[in-house]
Design an enzyme around this catalytic site. Structure first.
Site, short mmCIF file in Angstrom:
data_model
loop_
_atom_site.label_atom_id
_atom_site.label_comp_id
_atom_site.label_asym_id
_atom_site.label_seq_id
_atom_site.Cartn_x
_atom_site.Cartn_y
_atom_site.Cartn_z
N LYS A 10 -16.42 -8.71 10.55
CA LYS A 10 -15.79 -9.48 9.47
C LYS A 10 -15.70 -8.60 8.20
CE LYS A 10 -17.39 -13.67 11.72
NZ LYS A 10 -17.79 -15.06 11.61
N HIS A 91 -8.55 -15.65 14.63
CA HIS A 91 -9.91 -16.10 14.32
C HIS A 91 -9.83 -17.32 13.40
CE1 HIS A 91 -13.99 -16.18 12.76
NE2 HIS A 91 -14.34 -15.44 13.79
N GLU A 93 -11.39 -18.08 10.88
CA GLU A 93 -11.42 -17.75 9.44
C GLU A 93 -10.04 -17.34 8.96
OE1 GLU A 93 -14.71 -15.03 9.70
OE2 GLU A 93 -16.04 -16.71 10.13
N GLU A 161 -14.58 -20.09 20.16
CA GLU A 161 -15.47 -20.12 19.01
C GLU A 161 -15.39 -21.49 18.33
OE1 GLU A 161 -16.35 -15.74 17.69
OE2 GLU A 161 -14.88 -16.68 16.37
N GLY A 167 -21.63 -18.94 12.19
CA GLY A 167 -22.45 -18.66 11.03
C GLY A 167 -23.40 -19.79 10.64
N SER A 207 -22.80 -18.05 16.46
CA SER A 207 -24.27 -18.01 16.36
C SER A 207 -24.94 -17.46 17.62
CB SER A 207 -24.82 -19.40 16.01
OG SER A 207 -24.37 -19.80 14.73
P1 13P Z 1 -21.54 -15.58 14.00
O1 13P Z 1 -22.05 -14.87 15.24
O2 13P Z 1 -22.01 -14.94 12.73
O3 13P Z 1 -21.79 -17.05 14.08
O4 13P Z 1 -19.94 -15.39 13.99
C1 13P Z 1 -19.21 -15.69 15.13
C2 13P Z 1 -17.82 -15.24 14.94
O5 13P Z 1 -17.06 -15.83 14.20
C3 13P Z 1 -17.40 -14.02 15.65
O6 13P Z 1 -16.03 -13.83 15.56
#
Ligand code: 13P
Length: 249
Positions: A10, A91, A93, A161, A167, A207
């Site tokens: 990220k 993704h 995000e 995901e 997160g 996570s």
């Molecule tokens: P985390 O492992 O920090 O929860 O993030 C997952 C993620 O979004 C990977 O692309």
């Protein structure tokens, strides 16, 4: 099929963090699974060199166009030029922060394939969708809309995901992961046929940590992980890689 342990850094990492890649490389000189790290674009070139032949690198996004007047954006060919062989697309995000729709993700996927990248296309439900019983419907729509015609094991990886697990330290139960991964395999099979669909890696992300990885990797149709926070430190990511190497076939 070779399983895949993928790290998504990220918006984290500067030159100092290449030491983590060197440590990971030293810990896994000939891994039994594929290892991928997707750093911020500023690090991609240096990381690709530091990672060596056994660790692949990838981008976190690419533009749908091959080149042009798109300030701040990066093309698929630029990622390849910097050493990438993969790119994460869609993704949650980016879907949230940059309003990327399924159609936008599909166009980026076309561009990635045209340049020769393997796309890691992300899908996943929000907590509200899960609570409303819309998980499979939402994921099915994302899958259908985000992946262009012509996908195969060498060009596509799908990452499940759940948005509420990213997160947060919250992880779906093995049954919940199995339900989605079995559904993804069935949807890909209906669209691409069993031969093609059976070779496409399905990653779980959200996570994933050293202490829960083995349990997740034991779930049916889980072929690896897309790891955020725990991919930033070599010790943590190495433990996840080892858990994947040790997972049942
Ligand atoms: P985390 O492992 O920090 O929860 O993030 C997952 C993620 O979004 C990977 O692309």
């Amino acid at each position: 099929m070779r399983k895949l342990a993928a790290g998504n850094w990220k918006m984290n990492g500067t030159g100092a963090d290449l030491a983590e890649v060197a440590a990971l490389r030293a810990a896994h000189p000939s891994p039994a699974v594929d290892i991928l790290i997707c750093p911020p674009a500023t690090l991609l070139s240096r990381l690709s060199q530091a990672a060596g032949p056994a660790i692949a690198s990838g981008g976190q996004d690419c533009h749908a166009a091959a080149s042009g007047a798109h300030t701040g954006d990066i093309s698929a060919a630029m990622l390849i030029d910097a050493g990438a062989s993969y790119v994460i697309l869609g993704h949650s995000e980016r879907r949230a922060d940059h309003r990327e729709t399924d159609a936008v993700v599909a166009a980026k996927c076309q561009a990635a394939w045209a340049a020769g990248l393997t796309a890691v296309v992300c899908v996943g439900e929000t907590e509200a969708q899960r609570d409303a019983g819309q998980t499979l419907g939402a994921i099915g729509a994302q899958l259908a809309g985000s992946i262009p015609e012509g996908a195969g094991p060498d060009t596509l990886v799908v990452a499940y995901e759940p948005v509420w697990a990213i997160g947060t330290g919250r992880v779906p139960s093995p049954e919940q992961i199995a339900e989605v991964h079995d559904f993804l395999r069935a949807e890909l099979t209906a669209r691409l046929g069993p031969r093609t669909a059976s070779g496409i890696r399905l990653l779980y992300g959200g996570s994933v940590k050293p202490d829960n990885a083995a349990g997740i990797f034991a779930v049916s149709n889980v072929d690896g992980a897309l790891v955020g926070g725990a991919s930033l430190k070599a010790a943590d990511f190495s433990a996840i890689v080892t858990a994947l190497e040790d997972a049942p076939v």
